[in-house]
Structures are given as C-alpha cells and as structure tokens.
Design a protein around this motif. Structure first.
Motif, PDB file in Angstrom:
ATOM      1  N   ILE A  18       0.853  -1.188   0.000  1.00 56.55           N
ATOM      2  CA  ILE A  18       0.000   0.000   0.000  1.00 56.55           C
ATOM      3  C   ILE A  18       0.892   1.242   0.000  1.00 56.55           C
ATOM      4  O   ILE A  18       1.844   1.329   0.794  1.00 56.55           O
ATOM      5  CB  ILE A  18      -0.926   0.046   1.228  1.00 56.55           C
ATOM      6  N   TYR A  19       0.563   2.189  -0.874  1.00 54.99           N
ATOM      7  CA  TYR A  19       1.304   3.452  -0.953  1.00 54.99           C
ATOM      8  C   TYR A  19       0.319   4.612  -0.818  1.00 54.99           C
ATOM      9  O   TYR A  19      -0.869   4.488  -1.144  1.00 54.99           O
ATOM     10  CB  TYR A  19       2.066   3.559  -2.274  1.00 54.99           C
ATOM     11  N   ALA A  20       0.829   5.729  -0.341  1.00 54.64           N
ATOM     12  CA  ALA A  20       0.004   6.916  -0.175  1.00 54.64           C
ATOM     13  C   ALA A  20       0.807   8.147  -0.563  1.00 54.64           C
ATOM     14  O   ALA A  20       2.049   8.127  -0.561  1.00 54.64           O
ATOM     15  CB  ALA A  20      -0.467   7.047   1.274  1.00 54.64           C
ATOM     16  N   ALA A  21       0.102   9.218  -0.893  1.00 54.54           N
ATOM     17  CA  ALA A  21       0.763  10.504  -1.105  1.00 54.54           C
ATOM     18  C   ALA A  21       1.086  11.121   0.256  1.00 54.54           C
ATOM     19  O   ALA A  21       0.566  10.689   1.288  1.00 54.54           O
ATOM     20  CB  ALA A  21      -0.137  11.425  -1.920  1.00 54.54           C
ATOM     21  N   HIS A  22       1.938  12.132   0.252  1.00 55.96           N
ATOM     22  CA  HIS A  22       2.250  12.809   1.516  1.00 55.96           C
ATOM     23  C   HIS A  22       0.984  13.360   2.178  1.00 55.96           C
ATOM     24  O   HIS A  22       0.902  13.434   3.398  1.00 55.96           O
ATOM     25  CB  HIS A  22       3.234  13.955   1.271  1.00 55.96           C
ATOM     26  N   THR A  23       0.019  13.761   1.355  1.00 55.10           N
ATOM     27  CA  THR A  23      -1.173  14.439   1.870  1.00 55.10           C
ATOM     28  C   THR A  23      -2.401  13.543   1.929  1.00 55.10           C
ATOM     29  O   THR A  23      -3.492  14.016   2.258  1.00 55.10           O
ATOM     30  CB  THR A  23      -1.493  15.651   0.982  1.00 55.10           C
ATOM     31  N   SER A  24      -2.267  12.254   1.631  1.00 51.20           N
ATOM     32  CA  SER A  24      -3.412  11.339   1.698  1.00 51.20           C
ATOM     33  C   SER A  24      -3.869  11.164   3.149  1.00 51.20           C
ATOM     34  O   SER A  24      -3.051  11.167   4.074  1.00 51.20           O
ATOM     35  CB  SER A  24      -3.041   9.971   1.128  1.00 51.20           C
ATOM     36  N   TRP A  68      -4.723   9.251   9.484  1.00 52.59           N
ATOM     37  CA  TRP A  68      -3.383   9.826   9.487  1.00 52.59           C
ATOM     38  C   TRP A  68      -2.997  10.222   8.072  1.00 52.59           C
ATOM     39  O   TRP A  68      -3.456   9.611   7.098  1.00 52.59           O
ATOM     40  CB  TRP A  68      -2.365   8.810  10.011  1.00 52.59           C
ATOM     41  N   ILE A  69      -2.128  11.222   7.962  1.00 53.45           N
ATOM     42  CA  ILE A  69      -1.611  11.569   6.645  1.00 53.45           C
ATOM     43  C   ILE A  69      -0.505  10.581   6.255  1.00 53.45           C
ATOM     44  O   ILE A  69      -0.047   9.801   7.082  1.00 53.45           O
ATOM     45  CB  ILE A  69      -1.085  13.023   6.592  1.00 53.45           C
ATOM     46  N   GLY A  70      -0.099  10.614   5.001  1.00 53.23           N
ATOM     47  CA  GLY A  70       0.769   9.594   4.423  1.00 53.23           C
ATOM     48  C   GLY A  70       1.963   9.171   5.246  1.00 53.23           C
ATOM     49  O   GLY A  70       2.134   7.984   5.555  1.00 53.23           O
ATOM     50  N   GLU A  71       2.840  10.100   5.626  1.00 51.39           N
ATOM     51  CA  GLU A  71       4.078   9.729   6.310  1.00 51.39           C
ATOM     52  C   GLU A  71       3.810   9.087   7.678  1.00 51.39           C
ATOM     53  O   GLU A  71       4.488   8.128   8.058  1.00 51.39           O
ATOM     54  CB  GLU A  71       4.974  10.953   6.461  1.00 51.39           C
ATOM     55  N   ARG A  72       2.826   9.605   8.383  1.00 49.11           N
ATOM     56  CA  ARG A  72       2.491   9.017   9.685  1.00 49.11           C
ATOM     57  C   ARG A  72       1.884   7.629   9.496  1.00 49.11           C
ATOM     58  O   ARG A  72       2.147   6.715  10.290  1.00 49.11           O
ATOM     59  CB  ARG A  72       1.516   9.930  10.432  1.00 49.11           C
ATOM     60  N   VAL A  90       3.856   8.290  -5.564  1.00 46.10           N
ATOM     61  CA  VAL A  90       2.771   8.353  -6.530  1.00 46.10           C
ATOM     62  C   VAL A  90       2.857   7.142  -7.455  1.00 46.10           C
ATOM     63  O   VAL A  90       3.918   6.522  -7.608  1.00 46.10           O
ATOM     64  CB  VAL A  90       2.820   9.659  -7.358  1.00 46.10           C
ATOM     65  N   MET A  91       1.751   6.828  -8.071  1.00 47.29           N
ATOM     66  CA  MET A  91       1.622   5.569  -8.786  1.00 47.29           C
ATOM     67  C   MET A  91       2.668   5.347  -9.868  1.00 47.29           C
ATOM     68  O   MET A  91       3.365   4.333  -9.886  1.00 47.29           O
ATOM     69  CB  MET A  91       0.212   5.473  -9.376  1.00 47.29           C
ATOM     70  N   ARG A  92       2.804   6.279 -10.790  1.00 44.95           N
ATOM     71  CA  ARG A  92       3.701   6.049 -11.931  1.00 44.95           C
ATOM     72  C   ARG A  92       5.160   5.926 -11.494  1.00 44.95           C
ATOM     73  O   ARG A  92       5.919   5.131 -12.064  1.00 44.95           O
ATOM     74  CB  ARG A  92       3.517   7.155 -12.970  1.00 44.95           C
ATOM     75  N   SER A  93       5.566   6.685 -10.497  1.00 47.30           N
ATOM     76  CA  SER A  93       6.953   6.601 -10.025  1.00 47.30           C
ATOM     77  C   SER A  93       7.233   5.250  -9.375  1.00 47.30           C
ATOM     78  O   SER A  93       8.276   4.627  -9.618  1.00 47.30           O
ATOM     79  CB  SER A  93       7.243   7.725  -9.034  1.00 47.30           C
ATOM     80  N   VAL A  94       6.299   4.776  -8.545  1.00 44.96           N
ATOM     81  CA  VAL A  94       6.496   3.503  -7.859  1.00 44.96           C
ATOM     82  C   VAL A  94       6.470   2.351  -8.858  1.00 44.96           C
ATOM     83  O   VAL A  94       7.287   1.424  -8.786  1.00 44.96           O
ATOM     84  CB  VAL A  94       5.415   3.306  -6.776  1.00 44.96           C
ATOM     85  N   VAL A  95       5.527   2.402  -9.812  1.00 44.96           N
ATOM     86  CA  VAL A  95       5.451   1.343 -10.823  1.00 44.96           C
ATOM     87  C   VAL A  95       6.728   1.313 -11.665  1.00 44.96           C
ATOM     88  O   VAL A  95       7.267   0.252 -11.975  1.00 44.96           O
ATOM     89  CB  VAL A  95       4.208   1.533 -11.713  1.00 44.96           C
ATOM     90  N   ALA A  96       7.214   2.493 -12.025  1.00 44.65           N
ATOM     91  CA  ALA A  96       8.453   2.558 -12.824  1.00 44.65           C
ATOM     92  C   ALA A  96       9.628   1.972 -12.062  1.00 44.65           C
ATOM     93  O   ALA A  96      10.524   1.346 -12.645  1.00 44.65           O
ATOM     94  CB  ALA A  96       8.739   3.999 -13.207  1.00 44.65           C
ATOM     95  N   GLU A  97       9.645   2.141 -10.756  1.00 48.31           N
ATOM     96  CA  GLU A  97      10.727   1.591  -9.939  1.00 48.31           C
ATOM     97  C   GLU A  97      10.619   0.073  -9.815  1.00 48.31           C
ATOM     98  O   GLU A  97      11.618  -0.646  -9.885  1.00 48.31           O
ATOM     99  CB  GLU A  97      10.703   2.232  -8.558  1.00 48.31           C
ATOM    100  N   HIS A  98       9.389  -0.417  -9.608  1.00 50.72           N
ATOM    101  CA  HIS A  98       9.184  -1.856  -9.431  1.00 50.72           C
ATOM    102  C   HIS A  98       9.234  -2.631 -10.746  1.00 50.72           C
ATOM    103  O   HIS A  98       9.760  -3.738 -10.802  1.00 50.72           O
ATOM    104  CB  HIS A  98       7.827  -2.099  -8.755  1.00 50.72           C
ATOM    105  N   TYR A  99       8.642  -2.031 -11.788  1.00 51.64           N
ATOM    106  CA  TYR A  99       8.522  -2.725 -13.076  1.00 51.64           C
ATOM    107  C   TYR A  99       8.969  -1.779 -14.196  1.00 51.64           C
ATOM    108  O   TYR A  99       8.163  -1.273 -14.973  1.00 51.64           O
ATOM    109  CB  TYR A  99       7.076  -3.170 -13.303  1.00 51.64           C
ATOM    110  N   PRO A 100      10.271  -1.531 -14.293  1.00 54.65           N
ATOM    111  CA  PRO A 100      10.781  -0.512 -15.224  1.00 54.65           C
ATOM    112  C   PRO A 100      10.505  -0.818 -16.695  1.00 54.65           C
ATOM    113  O   PRO A 100      10.413   0.112 -17.511  1.00 54.65           O
ATOM    114  CB  PRO A 100      12.288  -0.504 -14.941  1.00 54.65           C
ATOM    115  N   ASP A 101      10.350  -2.083 -17.051  1.00 48.05           N
ATOM    116  CA  ASP A 101      10.141  -2.436 -18.457  1.00 48.05           C
ATOM    117  C   ASP A 101       8.673  -2.683 -18.794  1.00 48.05           C
ATOM    118  O   ASP A 101       8.352  -3.034 -19.929  1.00 48.05           O
ATOM    119  CB  ASP A 101      10.951  -3.695 -18.803  1.00 48.05           C
TER     120      ASP A 101
END
Length: 282
Positions: A115-121, A208-212, A224-235
């Motif tokens: 599970i991932y969240a934005a800083h402000t989620s 709670w907000i994201g970091e907490r 954010v979604m595209r950055s995390v996906v690019a890191e996990h599945y670059p191809d």
C-alpha cells in the motif's frame, strides 16, 4: 525501413508482447451511491477487475483508491474478489491511496500486497459508525399521531419517532463491536508484522496523513503511482482499465462519432468545390 509499414507492425507486436501493469480506479462511496453517482459494489467493480486480471503478460495490478468508506459487506466482497483473482493469476497487487482511503476504503486497500500513499493522503479510520436522528416530539407538535405495528419484540429498534431505549443502544453497540473486531482481524491478517503501533493507536477510528501512516505500518511507503510502478517494473507498460460502457452509450457514442466524420467529409467536399470554382473563375 523502420518507419514504414513493417516498422509499425513490429512496434505493435512488441507492444502486445511487453509486460503490462493494469491500473484500476475505485472512486466513491462503497455501497449505494447518490443520484448520478453509483457507489462501489461487487456488481460495478467485477467487470473492471475481470478485464484487468485477464490482460496478457500481466506483471501486477494497481488499485488506485479514493473512498471514505461505506458498506462493510461490499468492502469485504470487493477485497475478497481482489485476493481471489490475484491468487488465480499469480500476480501482485499494489494499492495507491489518493485523497482519502478511510474505513471501507482502507479495508479494500488491505487486499493489496503493498500500500502506498501521497504525503497528503488521509488513511485509516479503522472503526464503525452509525448515526440517526430523534423526532420524538415532532409529530405531536404537528398534531400527527403515528401508528406502528410489529410482530416480534425486537422488530422495531431505534425508531426515530419513539423514545430511545437503553437496551436498543446496547444492542447496536454490540453489533458495532463485532464489525470492528472483524475489521481489526482483517487488517492484522493482511498487514501482519508491518503494523508498528499499539492497538490503542491503530484501531481507534483515527486517520493519518501519508508519512504518519507509514510510521505506524498502515502503509508501506509514500509515493505516486507512476513513479512507484516505474521503480518496481521498469520495463512494463501501464494499461489503464476502464469499466465496459453500456450498450446504449456505445451506440450513441458511435452515432456521434459517425456524425462528426460525416460533417468533416461534407465540409471537406464543399471546401474542395469552392477551391475548384475559384480556380475556374480565375
């Protein structure tokens, strides 16, 4: 040569064979929605999930969630269906929290492996709430007599136009505690040792907000979604999966597109004739 027909065919073939990450959006209240905005339910979500998990060369499923919660039952059904499909297809599921992923929204998020969240989620709200109004004196002031008949001594509980009974409140709170315990068990089952705060912190219904949320173990990371996906599945290629359009919408949409094409063709023909006439007049 690569820019010609053969190059385009090769590009299409490569596109079909490349790894995919399917993205599904779950946005809104869980259960019955409002006018013009249907809620999230197994009925509305099933076609989207099925299409996403059926994609060829699938590496992972991304569930983007923006929901304040709603029906406990529909939350459970949707989460369970995600787990079933993930197990059948053997793919990982990543959940991304947008503005709010609370209560039933977080229940669904827990179906993901990460599970991932934005800083402000805003994330969490692991609790149960019920609300209502009391109109005990209203009808009398209006000169209206209410007549209510039932079979079964507990058939009518917490009636808005009857005085509140302590036994009814105790009964309702008992149901709430049972639902809360079920929610807590699900979170513990899915998050396991990643939970790093005491129960008195995690399960009070707070958000709670994201970091907490990361610090206490409700979320695995901020991103954010595209950055995390690019890191996990670059191809891998990201494929957004939308709900199938109803037949009427497809028909009307096709008619609109055909009308636009016809207008463009007619307009083009008229312009050509005008240019030809101008040439002749010269």
């Amino acid at each position: 040569m690569s820019r010609g027909p053969l190059g385009r065919i090769a590009k299409k073939l490569a596109h079909k064979r490349s790894d995919k990450v399917a993205v599904v959006r779950l946005d809104g209240v869980i259960g019955h929605g409002g006018p013009g905005r249907p809620g999230l339910s197994t009925t509305s979500v099933e076609p989207i999930l099925t299409r996403a998990f059926d994609i060829e060369h699938l590496r992972a499923i991304v569930i983007v969630i923006n929901s304040p919660g709603g029906s406990p039952t529909q939350s459970e059904y949707i989460a369970e269906r995600i787990r079933q499909l993930a197990s059948e297809k053997g793919v990982r599921v990543l959940a991304f929290c947008e503005d709010v992923v609370a209560s039933g929204g977080y229940w669904i998020a827990c179906a993901a492996d990460e599970i991932y969240a934005a800083h402000t989620s805003l994330v969490g709200s692991i609790g149960v709430v019920s609300s209502g109004f009391g109109f005990v004196d209203v009808l009398g002031r209006l000169g209206v007599e209410r007549r209510l008949y039932s079979a079964g001594e507990n058939k009518v509980r917490l009636d808005s136009f009857s005085p509140e009974k302590a036994d009814d409140v105790e009964w309702l709170q008992g149901l709430q505690h049972q639902l809360h315990d079920t929610f807590i068990r699900w979170v513990r089952q899915r998050r396991g040792k990643r939970l790093s705060a005491a129960d008195e912190v995690l399960f009070t219904g707070d958000v709670w907000i994201g970091e907490r949320a990361v610090e206490i173990g409700l979320v695995d990371g901020v991103g954010v979604m595209r950055s995390v996906v690019a890191e996990h599945y670059p191809d891998a290629e990201i494929t957004v999966v939308d709900a199938p359009k109803p037949l009427l919408t497809r028909i009307v949409g096709d008619q609109v597109r055909a009308s636009v094409v016809a207008e463009e063709l007619i307009g083009g023909a008229v312009s050509a004739l005008e240019r030809a006439s101008a040439v002749r007049l010269r």
